[in-house]
Each structure stands twice: as C-alpha cells, then as structure tokens.
Motif scaffolding. Structure first.
Motif, PDB file in Angstrom:
ATOM      1  N   PRO A  60      10.152 -12.217  14.537  1.00  0.00           N
ATOM      2  CA  PRO A  60       9.734 -12.355  13.142  1.00  0.00           C
ATOM      3  C   PRO A  60       8.892 -11.141  12.742  1.00  0.00           C
ATOM      4  N   VAL A  61       9.009 -10.736  11.484  1.00  0.00           N
ATOM      5  CA  VAL A  61       8.269  -9.567  11.012  1.00  0.00           C
ATOM      6  C   VAL A  61       7.732  -9.810   9.601  1.00  0.00           C
ATOM      7  N   ARG A  62       6.745  -9.014   9.256  1.00  0.00           N
ATOM      8  CA  ARG A  62       6.250  -8.991   7.882  1.00  0.00           C
ATOM      9  C   ARG A  62       6.964  -7.832   7.190  1.00  0.00           C
ATOM     10  N   ALA A  63       7.618  -8.127   6.077  1.00  0.00           N
ATOM     11  CA  ALA A  63       8.372  -7.102   5.356  1.00  0.00           C
ATOM     12  C   ALA A  63       7.962  -7.097   3.890  1.00  0.00           C
ATOM     13  N   LEU A  64       7.852  -5.891   3.338  1.00  0.00           N
ATOM     14  CA  LEU A  64       7.528  -5.708   1.925  1.00  0.00           C
ATOM     15  C   LEU A  64       8.522  -4.758   1.292  1.00  0.00           C
ATOM     16  N   HIS A  65       8.905  -5.064   0.073  1.00  0.00           N
ATOM     17  CA  HIS A  65       9.668  -4.104  -0.721  1.00  0.00           C
ATOM     18  C   HIS A  65       8.666  -3.085  -1.261  1.00  0.00           C
ATOM     19  N   LEU A  66       9.126  -1.903  -1.578  1.00  0.00           N
ATOM     20  CA  LEU A  66       8.236  -0.876  -2.138  1.00  0.00           C
ATOM     21  C   LEU A  66       7.400  -1.413  -3.298  1.00  0.00           C
ATOM     22  N   THR A  67       8.006  -2.261  -4.113  1.00  0.00           N
ATOM     23  CA  THR A  67       7.291  -2.780  -5.278  1.00  0.00           C
ATOM     24  C   THR A  67       6.218  -3.794  -4.908  1.00  0.00           C
ATOM     25  N   GLU A  68       6.232  -4.271  -3.666  1.00  0.00           N
ATOM     26  CA  GLU A  68       5.226  -5.222  -3.200  1.00  0.00           C
ATOM     27  C   GLU A  68       4.082  -4.552  -2.442  1.00  0.00           C
ATOM     28  N   LEU A  69       4.208  -3.266  -2.173  1.00  0.00           N
ATOM     29  CA  LEU A  69       3.224  -2.568  -1.348  1.00  0.00           C
ATOM     30  C   LEU A  69       1.832  -2.585  -1.966  1.00  0.00           C
ATOM     31  N   GLN A  70       1.746  -2.670  -3.275  1.00  0.00           N
ATOM     32  CA  GLN A  70       0.422  -2.646  -3.914  1.00  0.00           C
ATOM     33  C   GLN A  70      -0.472  -3.789  -3.446  1.00  0.00           C
ATOM     34  N   GLN A  71       0.105  -4.873  -2.930  1.00  0.00           N
ATOM     35  CA  GLN A  71      -0.720  -5.970  -2.421  1.00  0.00           C
ATOM     36  C   GLN A  71      -1.520  -5.550  -1.190  1.00  0.00           C
ATOM     37  N   ALA A  72      -1.110  -4.469  -0.525  1.00  0.00           N
ATOM     38  CA  ALA A  72      -1.842  -3.966   0.637  1.00  0.00           C
ATOM     39  C   ALA A  72      -3.231  -3.444   0.241  1.00  0.00           C
ATOM     40  N   ALA A  73      -3.435  -3.159  -1.018  1.00  0.00           N
ATOM     41  CA  ALA A  73      -4.747  -2.687  -1.471  1.00  0.00           C
ATOM     42  C   ALA A  73      -5.812  -3.774  -1.308  1.00  0.00           C
ATOM     43  N   LYS A  74      -5.404  -5.021  -1.234  1.00  0.00           N
ATOM     44  CA  LYS A  74      -6.341  -6.140  -1.082  1.00  0.00           C
ATOM     45  C   LYS A  74      -6.555  -6.511   0.383  1.00  0.00           C
ATOM     46  N   GLU A  75      -5.966  -5.753   1.295  1.00  0.00           N
ATOM     47  CA  GLU A  75      -6.018  -6.044   2.726  1.00  0.00           C
ATOM     48  C   GLU A  75      -6.715  -4.908   3.461  1.00  0.00           C
ATOM     49  N   ASP A  76      -6.926  -5.094   4.758  1.00  0.00           N
ATOM     50  CA  ASP A  76      -7.429  -3.994   5.576  1.00  0.00           C
ATOM     51  C   ASP A  76      -6.416  -2.860   5.547  1.00  0.00           C
ATOM     52  N   PRO A  77      -6.887  -1.617   5.555  1.00  0.00           N
ATOM     53  CA  PRO A  77      -5.959  -0.486   5.493  1.00  0.00           C
ATOM     54  C   PRO A  77      -5.173  -0.324   6.793  1.00  0.00           C
ATOM     55  N   PHE A  78      -4.092   0.449   6.711  1.00  0.00           N
ATOM     56  CA  PHE A  78      -3.270   0.750   7.874  1.00  0.00           C
ATOM     57  C   PHE A  78      -3.950   1.831   8.718  1.00  0.00           C
TER      58      PHE A  78
END
Length: 161
Positions: A60-78
């Motif tokens: 199982p994996v976590r997958a995001l479309h490019l248009t969903e990447l902005q939600q990463a701004a609310k999470e810990d950075p990569f």
C-alpha cells in the motif's frame, strides 16, 4: 528509517524504487501527473513483478496527484525528494517539490539522464564533484554532502548494503 520521502513521478523508475522503500517501512509519498495512475495506487497500492523467477508483491502507498500536492503544506516537510520524471520535466518538477522540502532536505535525480545541474539551478548547490558513493554507482556533478546523505539513505532503506 525516519525520512519523509517524496517520489516525484511514478513511472517505472519511481514506482520500483519507491515501492521498495515503502515496503521497507519508509514514509513515502508518490506524486504523479497521471490521474488514473494515482487513483489506482490509492485503491490498490503498487504491484511489483519481475521477468525472472521472483515472487510478485504489492504494497500500500500514499499517492497524490500534482493538484493535491498543496495539502503537503499542512504537513511536515519532505526530507528527501526523488525526481523520477522525464528529463524535459525536471525543472518544473523540482520547482514544484522544492517548496515542500525541509530546510535541510535535498533533491535526488533518479532519472535516465544526468540532470543534477538542472536540479541545482532550482534548489541551489554547494561544491560539485565527481565521485563514487557506493560500489558500481558513479555520480557526476553531485553535491558531496548530498552524495553522502544519499548513500546513508540507500543503506538505511536497504537499497545498498
């Protein structure tokens, strides 16, 4: 373990390398521009098969479309972003993921071409060198500190021993 990893582009190279990392417990997010690919990963994870007599497996994996990447701004950075896009997509993909990197994070080119200069043009560079970082792997124009970190990450994820 403990790195937060982005795989920017989930074609053959990104999917294969990232699936091994995810299977080994790393915190991996797959980011891809192809909606059907993202939706399938979300529903079924990634399946890895081989031409040789190696058992097929899925994870199982976590997958995001490019248009969903902005939600990463609310999470810990990569901590690490692997750019696994076609060479002509390197600059925009690096620009997109760079804003979600931790201050000490770095970008690694995992592509079928030498794109380090393009990536360094987006995220900056320190001292460039040509060096071997693990047996049989030669990196041209790689930032030395990044090469050491990539080697350590490869060791930690079981990619290199």
């Amino acid at each position: 373990m403990g790195y937060k990893i982005a795989i920017m582009g989930t074609g053959a190279v990104g999917a294969y390398a990232g699936a091994h990392m995810a299977r080994n417990g790393e915190n991996v997010t797959f980011i891809d521009p192809w909606p059907e690919n993202v939706e399938t990963m979300k529903a079924k994870g990634l399946k890895v098969s081989h031409l040789r007599d190696v058992p097929e497996w899925s994870t199982p994996v976590r997958a995001l479309h490019l248009t969903e990447l902005q939600q990463a701004a609310k999470e810990d950075p990569f901590d690490i972003a692997f750019v696994c896009m076609k060479s002509y997509d390197t600059e925009w993909a690096t620009t997109m993921i760079a804003q979600y990197l931790s201050p000490n994070g770095f970008v690694v080119s995992l592509q079928n071409c030498m794109n380090e200069e393009t990536i360094a043009g987006v995220v900056g560079k320190k001292e460039l060198s040509e060096e071997y970082i693990i047996p049989s792997v030669f990196n041209r124009n790689v930032v030395r500190a990044v090469a050491r970190d990539v080697a350590a990450a490869a060791q930690a994820t079981g990619v290199a021993r």
